[in-house]
Design a protein around this motif. Structure first.
Motif, PDB file in Angstrom:
ATOM      1  N   ARG A 108       0.851  -1.195   0.000  1.00  0.00           N
ATOM      2  CA  ARG A 108       0.000   0.000   0.000  1.00  0.00           C
ATOM      3  C   ARG A 108       0.883   1.241   0.000  1.00  0.00           C
ATOM      4  N   ALA A 109       0.403   2.299  -0.631  1.00  0.00           N
ATOM      5  CA  ALA A 109       1.079   3.595  -0.588  1.00  0.00           C
ATOM      6  C   ALA A 109       0.004   4.680  -0.679  1.00  0.00           C
ATOM      7  N   GLU A 110       0.087   5.661   0.195  1.00  0.00           N
ATOM      8  CA  GLU A 110      -0.866   6.761   0.159  1.00  0.00           C
ATOM      9  C   GLU A 110      -0.231   7.990   0.789  1.00  0.00           C
ATOM     10  N   GLY A 111      -0.693   9.152   0.344  1.00  0.00           N
ATOM     11  CA  GLY A 111      -0.129  10.376   0.882  1.00  0.00           C
ATOM     12  C   GLY A 111      -0.732  11.600   0.237  1.00  0.00           C
ATOM     13  N   ALA A 112       0.001  12.691   0.293  1.00  0.00           N
ATOM     14  CA  ALA A 112      -0.498  13.969  -0.227  1.00  0.00           C
ATOM     15  C   ALA A 112       0.688  14.825  -0.664  1.00  0.00           C
ATOM     16  N   MET A 113       0.407  15.744  -1.575  1.00  0.00           N
ATOM     17  CA  MET A 113       1.409  16.698  -2.028  1.00  0.00           C
ATOM     18  C   MET A 113       0.739  18.060  -2.166  1.00  0.00           C
ATOM     19  N   LEU A 114       1.429  19.090  -1.692  1.00  0.00           N
ATOM     20  CA  LEU A 114       0.963  20.457  -1.850  1.00  0.00           C
ATOM     21  C   LEU A 114       2.020  21.233  -2.611  1.00  0.00           C
ATOM     22  N   TYR A 115       1.611  21.857  -3.699  1.00  0.00           N
ATOM     23  CA  TYR A 115       2.542  22.613  -4.534  1.00  0.00           C
ATOM     24  C   TYR A 115       2.049  24.046  -4.646  1.00  0.00           C
ATOM     25  N   GLU A 116       2.976  24.982  -4.453  1.00  0.00           N
ATOM     26  CA  GLU A 116       2.624  26.407  -4.551  1.00  0.00           C
ATOM     27  C   GLU A 116       3.696  27.135  -5.339  1.00  0.00           C
ATOM     28  N   VAL A 117       3.274  27.970  -6.264  1.00  0.00           N
ATOM     29  CA  VAL A 117       4.199  28.835  -6.994  1.00  0.00           C
ATOM     30  C   VAL A 117       3.659  30.261  -6.905  1.00  0.00           C
ATOM     31  N   VAL A 118       4.546  31.188  -6.551  1.00  0.00           N
ATOM     32  CA  VAL A 118       4.181  32.594  -6.390  1.00  0.00           C
ATOM     33  C   VAL A 118       4.944  33.410  -7.418  1.00  0.00           C
ATOM     34  N   ASP A 119       4.218  34.250  -8.140  1.00  0.00           N
ATOM     35  CA  ASP A 119       4.845  35.161  -9.089  1.00  0.00           C
ATOM     36  C   ASP A 119       5.487  36.296  -8.299  1.00  0.00           C
ATOM     37  N   ALA A 120       6.831  36.310  -8.278  1.00  0.00           N
ATOM     38  CA  ALA A 120       7.574  37.345  -7.556  1.00  0.00           C
ATOM     39  C   ALA A 120       8.101  38.414  -8.509  1.00  0.00           C
ATOM     40  N   CYS A 121       7.444  38.548  -9.643  1.00  0.00           N
ATOM     41  CA  CYS A 121       7.703  39.583 -10.655  1.00  0.00           C
ATOM     42  C   CYS A 121       8.989  39.315 -11.451  1.00  0.00           C
ATOM     43  N   ASP A 122      10.133  39.256 -10.809  1.00  0.00           N
ATOM     44  CA  ASP A 122      11.362  38.940 -11.526  1.00  0.00           C
ATOM     45  C   ASP A 122      11.652  37.443 -11.545  1.00  0.00           C
ATOM     46  N   GLY A 123      10.885  36.680 -10.782  1.00  0.00           N
ATOM     47  CA  GLY A 123      11.132  35.241 -10.714  1.00  0.00           C
ATOM     48  C   GLY A 123       9.938  34.501 -10.151  1.00  0.00           C
ATOM     49  N   TRP A 124      10.106  33.190 -10.006  1.00  0.00           N
ATOM     50  CA  TRP A 124       9.064  32.323  -9.458  1.00  0.00           C
ATOM     51  C   TRP A 124       9.569  31.723  -8.148  1.00  0.00           C
ATOM     52  N   ALA A 125       8.812  31.915  -7.070  1.00  0.00           N
ATOM     53  CA  ALA A 125       9.118  31.291  -5.789  1.00  0.00           C
ATOM     54  C   ALA A 125       8.205  30.081  -5.628  1.00  0.00           C
ATOM     55  N   THR A 126       8.774  28.907  -5.515  1.00  0.00           N
ATOM     56  CA  THR A 126       7.977  27.690  -5.442  1.00  0.00           C
ATOM     57  C   THR A 126       8.264  26.931  -4.159  1.00  0.00           C
ATOM     58  N   ARG A 127       7.258  26.204  -3.710  1.00  0.00           N
ATOM     59  CA  ARG A 127       7.423  25.304  -2.565  1.00  0.00           C
ATOM     60  C   ARG A 127       6.583  24.061  -2.810  1.00  0.00           C
ATOM     61  N   GLN A 128       7.171  22.924  -2.553  1.00  0.00           N
ATOM     62  CA  GLN A 128       6.491  21.642  -2.724  1.00  0.00           C
ATOM     63  C   GLN A 128       6.682  20.804  -1.461  1.00  0.00           C
ATOM     64  N   ARG A 129       5.573  20.434  -0.843  1.00  0.00           N
ATOM     65  CA  ARG A 129       5.610  19.577   0.343  1.00  0.00           C
ATOM     66  C   ARG A 129       4.964  18.238  -0.005  1.00  0.00           C
ATOM     67  N   PHE A 130       5.609  17.179   0.416  1.00  0.00           N
ATOM     68  CA  PHE A 130       5.249  15.838  -0.036  1.00  0.00           C
ATOM     69  C   PHE A 130       5.290  14.883   1.153  1.00  0.00           C
ATOM     70  N   GLN A 131       4.260  14.048   1.260  1.00  0.00           N
ATOM     71  CA  GLN A 131       4.222  13.042   2.321  1.00  0.00           C
ATOM     72  C   GLN A 131       3.685  11.745   1.734  1.00  0.00           C
ATOM     73  N   LEU A 132       4.402  10.653   1.965  1.00  0.00           N
ATOM     74  CA  LEU A 132       3.985   9.356   1.448  1.00  0.00           C
ATOM     75  C   LEU A 132       4.257   8.291   2.493  1.00  0.00           C
ATOM     76  N   THR A 133       3.243   7.477   2.783  1.00  0.00           N
ATOM     77  CA  THR A 133       3.380   6.349   3.700  1.00  0.00           C
ATOM     78  C   THR A 133       3.286   5.054   2.904  1.00  0.00           C
ATOM     79  N   ILE A 134       4.321   4.232   3.012  1.00  0.00           N
ATOM     80  CA  ILE A 134       4.382   2.956   2.301  1.00  0.00           C
ATOM     81  C   ILE A 134       4.231   1.835   3.317  1.00  0.00           C
ATOM     82  N   THR A 135       3.338   0.889   3.033  1.00  0.00           N
ATOM     83  CA  THR A 135       3.099  -0.255   3.905  1.00  0.00           C
ATOM     84  C   THR A 135       3.527  -1.521   3.195  1.00  0.00           C
ATOM     85  N   ASP A 136       4.333  -2.360   3.881  1.00  0.00           N
ATOM     86  CA  ASP A 136       4.747  -3.613   3.248  1.00  0.00           C
ATOM     87  C   ASP A 136       3.747  -4.718   3.565  1.00  0.00           C
TER      88      ASP A 136
END
Length: 270
Positions: free
Chosen positions: A51-79
């Protein structure tokens, strides 16, 4: 959504002050926040994963001269014996809109203990450029010619699909490896026009393209695209504004589906 490897990710945010000339196509990208539910897709024969289940949150912010991004990821694997292993990662970048520089930071944990940290900054030139790492150790690594940064890779892949191109083969540096750039091969499907989208109506007026991107560890003298099995693969649909859905992440022994559950387009502050 950039092409970050979700099991190798961290937290960092930087500010750029010098104005830059944006890459053509960057004007179509939008700041947004997207949440994905992760579920097991398949396992290889004789794999111990049940089994494998989890979640991911991705955010990108327009900072005018560039892109500020953050990605948080969580995954639980069961044998198959019922033992659970939880992996989390937090990954952030600041990439200038000219695609020439990036700051990055990544922290990965397993069972609550930090297993990996990567941080530093990179400057890209047509001849290659270089990466200056501060973690896991202070060092400098050369980048191969024609290296792309992640948001610029997204822009180039979308432009190639719209033009009817079927392959994009380039080195990519995203800050998720302590060894510099990776080779990538992107297989692009035909460009699709606007389609009805009841769940996310803001995407309905937009064109999109499905693609599959394979990442290969580089070896001395290697060419982009790699000759061996990929280290990691991701399939997804990119909309013309940079939002991605219908994710499928291949980790070798198993693959995970990522279904977008929430989407918020962020206001442009520029």
């Amino acid at each position: 959504m950039p092409l970050r490897r979700p099991l190798i990710v961290a937290a960092f945010l930087a500010a750029w002050v010098a104005p830059v000339a944006a890459e053509p196509g960057v004007e179509a990208m939008v700041g947004h926040r997207a949440a994905y539910q992760l579920t097991l897709d398949r396992v290889r024969e004789n794999s111990d994963i049940a089994r494998a289940e989890g979640a991911m949150l991705y955010e990108v912010v327009d900072a005018c001269d560039g892109w500020a991004t953050r990605q948080r990821f969580q995954l639980t694997i069961t044998d198959r014996d019922g033992t659970e292993v939880e992996t989390t990662s937090d990954y952030s970048t600041y990439e200038t809109k000219d695609g020439r520089s990036i700051r990055f930071s990544l922290t990965q944990t397993s069972q609550g203990a930090v297993s990996q940290r990567i941080a530093g900054e990179a400057a890209v030139t047509p001849e290659g450029g270089s990466v200056r790492y501060t973690e896991p150790e202070a060092k400098q690594v050369a980048l191969p010619p024609d290296t792309l940064l992640p948001t610029l890779h997204t822009i180039r892949a979308l432009a190639a699909a719209r033009a009817g191109q079927r392959l994009l083969v380039v080195p990519l540096f995203d800050g998720t490896s302590a060894d510099g750039a990776q080779d990538t091969t992107s297989v692009l499907q035909a460009w699709q026009g606007p389609q009805a989208n009841e769940r996310f109506p803001t995407l309905a007026p937009l064109g999109s393209a499905r693609m599959r991107i394979a990442f290969f560890d580089r070896t001395p003298g290697s060419n982009a695209g790699g000759a061996s099995a990929p280290d990691y693969e991701v399939g997804l649909r990119y909309y013309e504004n940079g939002v991605a859905d219908e994710l499928k992440m291949e980790f070798g022994d198993f693959s995970v589906n990522g279904r977008m559950r929430e989407l918020a387009v962020l206001p442009n502050p520029c």
